[in-house]
Design a protein around this motif. Structure first.
Motif, PDB file in Angstrom:
ATOM      1  N   PRO A 138      14.693  16.270   1.198  1.00 21.55           N
ATOM      2  CA  PRO A 138      15.176  17.652   0.577  1.00 21.55           C
ATOM      3  C   PRO A 138      13.343  17.690   0.825  1.00 21.55           C
ATOM      4  CG  PRO A 138      14.926  15.986  -1.179  1.00 21.55           C
ATOM      5  CD  PRO A 138      15.971  15.643   0.046  1.00 21.55           C
ATOM      6  N   SER A 139      12.177  18.283   0.697  1.00 20.25           N
ATOM      7  CA  SER A 139      11.103  18.254   1.230  1.00 20.25           C
ATOM      8  C   SER A 139       9.962  17.888  -0.084  1.00 20.25           C
ATOM      9  CB  SER A 139      10.319  19.196   2.167  1.00 20.25           C
ATOM     10  OG  SER A 139      10.754  19.454   3.323  1.00 20.25           O
ATOM     11  N   LEU A 140       9.371  17.523  -0.137  1.00 17.69           N
ATOM     12  CA  LEU A 140       8.474  17.110  -0.946  1.00 17.69           C
ATOM     13  C   LEU A 140       6.953  17.201  -0.974  1.00 17.69           C
ATOM     14  CD1 LEU A 140       9.824  14.041  -2.653  1.00 17.69           C
ATOM     15  CD2 LEU A 140      10.562  15.792  -3.403  1.00 17.69           C
ATOM     16  N   THR A 141       5.744  16.920  -1.510  1.00 14.63           N
ATOM     17  CA  THR A 141       5.302  17.295  -1.403  1.00 14.63           C
ATOM     18  C   THR A 141       4.040  15.409  -1.293  1.00 14.63           C
ATOM     19  OG1 THR A 141       4.169  19.510  -1.829  1.00 14.63           O
ATOM     20  CG2 THR A 141       2.079  17.678  -1.527  1.00 14.63           C
ATOM     21  N   VAL A 142       3.312  14.811  -0.597  1.00 13.79           N
ATOM     22  CA  VAL A 142       3.159  13.915  -0.564  1.00 13.79           C
ATOM     23  C   VAL A 142       1.505  13.551  -0.597  1.00 13.79           C
ATOM     24  CG1 VAL A 142       2.134  11.574   0.671  1.00 13.79           C
ATOM     25  CG2 VAL A 142       4.198  13.100   1.437  1.00 13.79           C
ATOM     26  N   LYS A 184      11.641  18.743 -12.538  1.00 14.29           N
ATOM     27  CA  LYS A 184      11.571  18.587 -11.388  1.00 14.29           C
ATOM     28  C   LYS A 184      10.726  17.377 -10.688  1.00 14.29           C
ATOM     29  CE  LYS A 184      11.051  22.105  -7.761  1.00 14.29           C
ATOM     30  NZ  LYS A 184      10.625  23.429  -8.006  1.00 14.29           N
ATOM     31  N   LEU A 185      11.042  17.033  -9.882  1.00 17.05           N
ATOM     32  CA  LEU A 185      10.154  15.908  -8.808  1.00 17.05           C
ATOM     33  C   LEU A 185       9.359  16.499  -7.836  1.00 17.05           C
ATOM     34  CD1 LEU A 185       8.595  12.885  -8.340  1.00 17.05           C
ATOM     35  CD2 LEU A 185      11.144  12.967  -6.497  1.00 17.05           C
ATOM     36  N   LEU A 186       8.089  16.538  -7.906  1.00 15.39           N
ATOM     37  CA  LEU A 186       7.269  18.140  -6.991  1.00 15.39           C
ATOM     38  C   LEU A 186       6.915  17.072  -5.620  1.00 15.39           C
ATOM     39  CD1 LEU A 186       5.505  19.700  -9.908  1.00 15.39           C
ATOM     40  CD2 LEU A 186       7.067  20.268  -8.912  1.00 15.39           C
ATOM     41  N   GLY A 187       6.742  15.422  -6.106  1.00 13.08           N
ATOM     42  CA  GLY A 187       6.261  15.247  -4.595  1.00 13.08           C
ATOM     43  C   GLY A 187       5.549  13.586  -5.509  1.00 13.08           C
ATOM     44  N   PHE A 188       5.100  12.816  -4.454  1.00 12.40           N
ATOM     45  CA  PHE A 188       4.838  11.659  -5.025  1.00 12.40           C
ATOM     46  C   PHE A 188       3.710  10.843  -3.661  1.00 12.40           C
ATOM     47  CE2 PHE A 188       6.752  11.327  -0.841  1.00 12.40           C
ATOM     48  CZ  PHE A 188       6.682  10.908  -0.188  1.00 12.40           C
ATOM     49  N   CYS A 189       3.394   9.465  -4.500  1.00  9.13           N
ATOM     50  CA  CYS A 189       1.833   9.404  -3.636  1.00  9.13           C
ATOM     51  C   CYS A 189       2.289   7.913  -3.193  1.00  9.13           C
ATOM     52  CB  CYS A 189       0.206   9.086  -4.597  1.00  9.13           C
ATOM     53  SG  CYS A 189      -0.721   8.743  -4.190  1.00  9.13           S
ATOM     54  N   GLN A 190       2.174   7.091  -2.019  1.00 12.41           N
ATOM     55  CA  GLN A 190       2.003   6.460  -1.649  1.00 12.41           C
ATOM     56  C   GLN A 190       1.145   5.733  -0.948  1.00 12.41           C
ATOM     57  OE1 GLN A 190       4.943   4.696   1.556  1.00 12.41           O
ATOM     58  NE2 GLN A 190       5.489   3.039   0.274  1.00 12.41           N
ATOM     59  N   ASP A 191      -0.493   5.394  -1.553  1.00 10.19           N
ATOM     60  CA  ASP A 191      -1.585   5.150  -1.374  1.00 10.19           C
ATOM     61  C   ASP A 191      -2.489   4.101  -1.391  1.00 10.19           C
ATOM     62  OD1 ASP A 191      -4.385   5.666  -0.162  1.00 10.19           O
ATOM     63  OD2 ASP A 191      -4.461   7.573  -1.391  1.00 10.19           O
ATOM     64  N   ASP A 192      -2.291   3.087  -0.234  1.00 10.52           N
ATOM     65  CA  ASP A 192      -2.035   2.358   0.074  1.00 10.52           C
ATOM     66  C   ASP A 192      -1.253   1.099  -1.289  1.00 10.52           C
ATOM     67  OD1 ASP A 192      -4.176   2.121   2.025  1.00 10.52           O
ATOM     68  OD2 ASP A 192      -5.535   2.584   0.352  1.00 10.52           O
ATOM     69  N   GLU A 193      -2.389   0.301  -2.348  1.00  8.74           N
ATOM     70  CA  GLU A 193      -1.270  -0.403  -3.064  1.00  8.74           C
ATOM     71  C   GLU A 193      -0.930   0.442  -4.538  1.00  8.74           C
ATOM     72  OE1 GLU A 193      -3.687  -4.078  -4.787  1.00  8.74           O
ATOM     73  OE2 GLU A 193      -2.693  -4.555  -2.627  1.00  8.74           O
ATOM     74  N   ASN A 194      -1.677   1.920  -4.794  1.00  6.87           N
ATOM     75  CA  ASN A 194      -1.549   3.249  -5.473  1.00  6.87           C
ATOM     76  C   ASN A 194       0.112   3.882  -5.496  1.00  6.87           C
ATOM     77  OD1 ASN A 194      -3.748   2.702  -6.502  1.00  6.87           O
ATOM     78  ND2 ASN A 194      -4.713   3.694  -4.673  1.00  6.87           N
ATOM     79  N   LEU A 195       1.099   4.045  -6.560  1.00  4.10           N
ATOM     80  CA  LEU A 195       2.155   4.430  -6.201  1.00  4.10           C
ATOM     81  C   LEU A 195       1.857   5.316  -6.957  1.00  4.10           C
ATOM     82  CD1 LEU A 195       4.258   1.881  -5.583  1.00  4.10           C
ATOM     83  CD2 LEU A 195       3.007   3.256  -3.870  1.00  4.10           C
ATOM     84  N   PRO A 244       2.234  10.368   6.170  1.00  7.92           N
ATOM     85  CA  PRO A 244       1.587  12.049   6.999  1.00  7.92           C
ATOM     86  C   PRO A 244       0.282  11.953   6.209  1.00  7.92           C
ATOM     87  CG  PRO A 244       3.062  11.495   4.742  1.00  7.92           C
ATOM     88  CD  PRO A 244       2.644  10.253   5.465  1.00  7.92           C
ATOM     89  N   LYS A 245      -0.124  12.341   6.147  1.00  4.54           N
ATOM     90  CA  LYS A 245      -1.828  13.141   6.058  1.00  4.54           C
ATOM     91  C   LYS A 245      -1.463  13.827   4.646  1.00  4.54           C
ATOM     92  CE  LYS A 245      -3.812  14.169  10.487  1.00  4.54           C
ATOM     93  NZ  LYS A 245      -4.450  16.133  11.412  1.00  4.54           N
ATOM     94  N   SER A 246      -2.189  13.913   3.369  1.00  6.13           N
ATOM     95  CA  SER A 246      -2.255  14.190   2.370  1.00  6.13           C
ATOM     96  C   SER A 246      -1.821  15.457   1.734  1.00  6.13           C
ATOM     97  CB  SER A 246      -3.823  14.182   1.409  1.00  6.13           C
ATOM     98  OG  SER A 246      -3.860  14.674   0.285  1.00  6.13           O
ATOM     99  N   GLY A 247      -0.996  16.530   1.407  1.00  5.76           N
ATOM    100  CA  GLY A 247      -0.787  17.304   1.331  1.00  5.76           C
ATOM    101  C   GLY A 247       0.456  17.855   2.440  1.00  5.76           C
ATOM    102  N   ALA A 248       1.013  17.402   2.932  1.00 10.16           N
ATOM    103  CA  ALA A 248       2.313  17.071   3.642  1.00 10.16           C
ATOM    104  C   ALA A 248       3.274  17.771   3.171  1.00 10.16           C
ATOM    105  CB  ALA A 248       1.905  16.416   5.343  1.00 10.16           C
TER     106      ALA A 248
END
Length: 368
Positions: free
Chosen positions: A59-63, A141-152, A19-23
């Motif tokens: 749940p919906s989390l921010t990416v 509370k988990l707000l979101g996560f990042c999966q950006d290439d090798e960056n988690l 997904p696009k960032s912030g989605a």
């Protein structure tokens, strides 16, 4: 967080597309989540213990993109570092613009996965699958996560008072958590474990002071769920698995044989109670002879006010209720029974701690 071996036993999230960032990205699991099927486990008594806890399906989390997290933390500088563990480093950051909370600015904690860590990747996925699916006042509370290439990364709400471990073990300061705050933290942490055990059928496996975070009002919130494990089936007393976690807090039967049950967390909770009472770490080789293991050192002193007084945290300055402290010490000793069947459930522990807290509050009111 401890070192983990083997394959994860918790359902891992299934990601489709990028997904696009912030989605918002709905997290689904490869098998039905224990959390999403546990509403019927809540009895009226449990609901009182859980407070406002609830289980939320899909749940919906921010990416977040990694660039957004770099901007939020100002490129991960040393002065923004909050801590470091087996997973990686945690940094303080600031999100600008309207967030899930409705505010225009949100302070966050960004947990960055160490590169080239296959086991860390599995724990990252497990945290999203578990903590992203539930909500409780005593769980971070988990707000979101990042999966950006090798960056988690994982993005959590920021806990301004840090961890309980930092508060009670910090050096070079005579400042200490007052007695009523320690009681509040004990009760909150216990409620978090009750919710995991009774509502989610989950075992934390790495319960310790470093994984108890404190908000601005010193409300305890459990964190680090990368090692959570589903509890045994109804007809089984335990599950067998390879030992993971932190040895100083681990129950003897789990450490020796890999037999894991909710009573393993109860043992760990007993260790934390001793640490809160004494201000001494569970296991520290720097301690003088006879103090390297907190349980062995403290256990003979837990059964009388006079003996207990000799091991209470000196930074309390004697400002605590002796009767309440003795009840907590005796509760800790029961939690630390070597035979797991002799340990109480966390629901019983909450009942006792709430009773102690109420009695302590009544004494304060009478003395006001």
């Amino acid at each position: 967080m401890g070192v983990c071996f083997g394959t994860p036993d918790f359902p891992t999230p299934s990601f489709t597309g990028k997904p696009k960032s912030g989605a918002k990205w709905k997290i689904t699991t490869s098998s039905s989540s224990a959390a999403s099927n546990s509403h019927d486990l809540l009895t009226a008594r449990d609901k009182r213990a859980f407070g406002d806890g609830k289980i939320v399906a899909d749940p919906s989390l921010t990416v977040f993109s990694f660039a957004e997290l770099k901007e939020a933390t100002k490129n991960f500088p040393a002065d923004a570092l909050l801590g470091e563990g087996g997973f990686g480093r945690v940094y303080k950051g600031m999100l600008h613009g309207k967030q899930q909370s409705g505010s225009k600015e949100t302070i966050i904690a960004v947990k960055i996965l160490k590169p080239a860590g296959a086991q860390g990747y599995r724990q990252w996925r497990r945290e999203i699958a578990f903590i992203g699916a539930i909500s409780h006042p005593n769980l971070a509370k988990l707000l979101g996560f990042c999966q950006d290439d090798e960056n988690l990364a994982l993005v959590y709400e920021f806990m301004p008072m840090g961890s309980l471990g930092n508060q009670i073990f910090r050096r070079g300061s005579t400042a200490s958590l007052p007695w009523d705050v320690r009681l509040k933290i004990m009760v909150g942490a216990a409620r978090g474990l009750v919710f995991l055990h009774n509502s989610c059928n989950m075992i934390h496996r790495d319960f310790k002071t470093a994984n108890i975070l404190l908000d601005g009002s010193y409300m305890a919130k459990l964190s680090d769920f990368g090692l959570v494990r589903s509890g045994p089936p109804e007809d089984k007393s335990h599950v067998s698995t390879q030992f993971v976690g932190t040895s100083g807090y681990a129950a003897p039967e789990y450490r020796a044989t890999g037999r894991l049950s909710v009573k393993s967390d109860v043992y760990s909770f007993g260790i934390v109670l001793l640490e809160i009472l004494t201000g001494v770490r569970a296991c520290d080789p720097r301690h003088p002879s006879g103090m390297a293991t907190l349980v062995e050192w403290a256990m003979p002193h837990l059964y009388s006010k006079k003996n207990l007084r000799t091991i209470m945290d000196s930074r309390l300055g004697g400002e605590y209720h002796a009767e309440s402290a003795l009840r907590i010490a005796q509760l800790a000793s029961i939690c630390l029974e070597r035979e797991r069947k002799q340990r109480p459930s966390m629901s019983k522990v909450v009942e006792e701690l709430e009773s102690i807290e109420a009695a302590s509050a009544n004494r304060i009111l009478r003395n006001a």
